[in-house]
Design a protein around this motif. Structure first.
Motif, mmCIF file in Angstrom:
data_model
loop_
_atom_site.group_PDB
_atom_site.id
_atom_site.type_symbol
_atom_site.label_atom_id
_atom_site.label_comp_id
_atom_site.label_asym_id
_atom_site.label_seq_id
_atom_site.Cartn_x
_atom_site.Cartn_y
_atom_site.Cartn_z
ATOM 1 N N ASN A 1 0.837 -1.211 0.000
ATOM 2 C CA ASN A 1 0.000 0.000 0.000
ATOM 3 C C ASN A 1 0.867 1.253 0.000
ATOM 4 N N TYR A 2 1.930 1.209 0.817
ATOM 5 C CA TYR A 2 2.821 2.372 0.890
ATOM 6 C C TYR A 2 3.470 2.637 -0.470
ATOM 7 N N ALA A 3 3.984 1.573 -1.088
ATOM 8 C CA ALA A 3 4.646 1.729 -2.391
ATOM 9 C C ALA A 3 3.658 2.260 -3.430
ATOM 10 N N TYR A 4 2.426 1.742 -3.392
ATOM 11 C CA TYR A 4 1.405 2.174 -4.349
ATOM 12 C C TYR A 4 1.118 3.674 -4.205
ATOM 13 N N LYS A 5 0.899 4.102 -2.955
ATOM 14 C CA LYS A 5 0.599 5.521 -2.717
ATOM 15 C C LYS A 5 1.755 6.415 -3.140
ATOM 16 N N THR A 6 2.979 5.967 -2.838
ATOM 17 C CA THR A 6 4.168 6.755 -3.188
ATOM 18 C C THR A 6 4.294 6.895 -4.696
ATOM 19 N N MET A 7 4.163 5.780 -5.401
ATOM 20 C CA MET A 7 4.318 5.819 -6.856
ATOM 21 C C MET A 7 3.173 6.590 -7.518
ATOM 22 N N LYS A 8 1.994 6.473 -6.942
ATOM 23 C CA LYS A 8 0.838 7.191 -7.510
ATOM 24 C C LYS A 8 1.081 8.700 -7.497
ATOM 25 N N ARG A 9 1.770 9.170 -6.447
ATOM 26 C CA ARG A 9 2.050 10.611 -6.331
ATOM 27 C C ARG A 9 3.064 11.084 -7.365
#
Length: 204
Positions: free
Chosen positions: A81-89
């Motif tokens: 989830n953390y990686a997803y949110k970071t990359m989405k930004r």
């Protein structure tokens, strides 16, 4: 052969020409949001070997590859989830994210720790090629095989690498700065190389 493609609105007919070269096992040179890159189909092991030879690079340093979007990344890497949110930004943009690879990724593309580098460049040409091909394209900077000097124009690539590349895309000028490399292994971000893009969020 040099093929001019509109960098903002890539012509579908020309993208199909590029994909045709890739599906036949060809090597292409193409613009990204950092440097001109060279690459091939992620699933063509024989062509990947040719690029290792061309770059005079050890298999200990696998190449990164380009995905079309976040959904595409999650097929090839373990995305928390953390990686997803970071990359989405931050994506699309001049970043290479280091993640753990999934079973779909050929072994030749994984480090000893089963990690890999993934990019989603802010480059309509790159993204159109990957979408049309249906899976990722290898990404490594176009460099002179002996001097390692960065080749920054299609003409330079033709002169120095023309013998080894099947198609060169001319998509105009590129920024000429490397991507920032960020490891997201274990949800602990680590800036491995500072290049294009803002990395200040990882330094707090």
């Amino acid at each position: 052969m040099i093929l001019e493609i509109n960098p903002q609105h890539p012509e579908p007919r020309k993208i199909k020409q590029v994909v045709d070269v890739l599906t036949k096992g060809g090597i292409i040179a193409y613009p990204t949001d950092t440097y001109y890159g060279i690459g091939c189909d992620l699933f063509n092991k024989a062509t990947i070997e040719k690029i290792y030879q061309l770059k005079r690079r050890s298999h200990v340093e696998p190449f990164s590859f380009i995905c079309s979007d976040l959904k595409n990344i999650s097929e090839y890497a373990q995305v928390t989830n953390y990686a997803y949110k970071t990359m989405k930004r931050l994506l699309p943009g001049p970043y290479t994210f280091v993640l753990e690879g999934s079973r779909l990724v050929p072994k030749i593309m994984l480090s000893k720790r089963h990690t890999l580098g993934i990019r989603v460049p802010d480059s309509p040409i790159c993204l159109a090629v990957v979408q049309d091909l249906g899976h990722p394209v290898i990404n490594t900077s176009a460099t002179h095989p002996e001097t390692r000097e960065i080749l920054s124009t299609p003409q330079e690539i033709k002169e120095k690498l023309g013998h080894a590349v099947d198609l060169i895309i001319d998509g105009g000028a590129v920024p000429g700065r490397p991507s920032s490399v960020i490891s997201l292994i274990g949800d602990t971000p680590e800036v491995l190389r500072e290049g294009g893009g803002d990395v200040s969020i990882f330094k707090t």
